[in-house]
Design an enzyme around this catalytic site. Sequence first.
Site, short mmCIF file in Angstrom:
data_model
loop_
_atom_site.label_atom_id
_atom_site.label_comp_id
_atom_site.label_asym_id
_atom_site.label_seq_id
_atom_site.Cartn_x
_atom_site.Cartn_y
_atom_site.Cartn_z
N TYR A 1 0.51 -43.67 46.52
CA TYR A 1 -0.06 -42.55 45.78
C TYR A 1 0.84 -42.14 44.62
CZ TYR A 1 -1.75 -37.79 44.88
OH TYR A 1 -2.21 -36.65 44.28
N SER B 1 -17.07 -33.47 44.89
CA SER B 1 -17.69 -33.21 46.18
C SER B 1 -16.91 -32.19 47.00
CB SER B 1 -17.85 -34.50 46.99
OG SER B 1 -16.59 -35.09 47.25
N GLY C 1 -12.12 -30.43 42.38
CA GLY C 1 -13.26 -30.83 41.54
C GLY C 1 -14.45 -29.93 41.72
N LEU D 1 -17.49 -33.32 31.53
CA LEU D 1 -17.76 -34.26 32.62
C LEU D 1 -16.57 -34.23 33.56
CD1 LEU D 1 -19.31 -37.79 32.40
CD2 LEU D 1 -17.33 -37.38 33.87
#
Length: 295
Positions: free
Chosen positions: A162, A23, A27, A18
């Site tokens: 971040y 998008s 990834g 998973l």
Amino acid sequence: MSDQNVDPSPTPAKGVVLITGTSTGIGLATAVEAARAGWTVIATMRDLQRADALRAAADEAGVSLDIRRLDVTDTADIDREIAYCISSYGRLDVLVNNAGSAAVGTVEMLGLEDFRSAMEVNFFGVVALTRAALPHLRESGGRVVTISSVGGIVGQPFNEAYCAAKFAVEGFLESLQPVAKTVGVGVHVIEPGAVSSNFVANAGIDVPALLETAGSYTPAISAYLERTSTQFASSSAQQPADVAAVVLSTMEGAEPAFRIQTSSWAHDFVATKLADLDGSRVTGLTAGWVAAPQE
């Protein structure tokens, strides 16, 4: 909440993975490369309307993906997708925590909500998904592979929110690793440097507005933005596929390390911090990032 499904199989060739944040960028590349290598891939993203690039890449590679909606800040989403994985495939072998968001600006330029949002996506999302996946990874002897950053080791100007979140991720996983190992689960962090992807664009940075509100920080952030635009240019940054190859080798390798850099530059940059007991080497280095050009 599927966009596209593969046929469920209780005995996938290499296992079930998973992946979050598929998008774009790392990834997307990891989802396609894992499927190409024989993994059953559940590729998740917050907004399925942004799945076109992933579908096109999968079609071009001739692979099938199970594309699902997952917002890593929503515990109901997390519980639903982990349950879906187990009910559809009977197992989970690898969780790849990749979803993330940037927040550019120093502390006086950002609101507390910006810091909280960065922590929710980049840190608490990792904690929540790892927690939900661990019972099933114990059963499979699986792995948690998390995309961190060199910013999880080295604090960087105008990236306080971040880097704080990525520092927290690294501390969480470094602490978890020996504990998870006692129950047969591998824990690994991947540390890319600059990657040519939509990550910076997805931060929603309005450069003119940023400069307009920078006030006393205008010279420093101008220098930072100029350097960053060069670092993330395709000619000098790694490609997402390069990082995806490292992620895949971490998923499949016999004894991968806990902390893995994806390039020689990232290795040397991280090494600067880990050998910097008083912090002077790092702060001396990053001070050059925000120095105005000499006349």
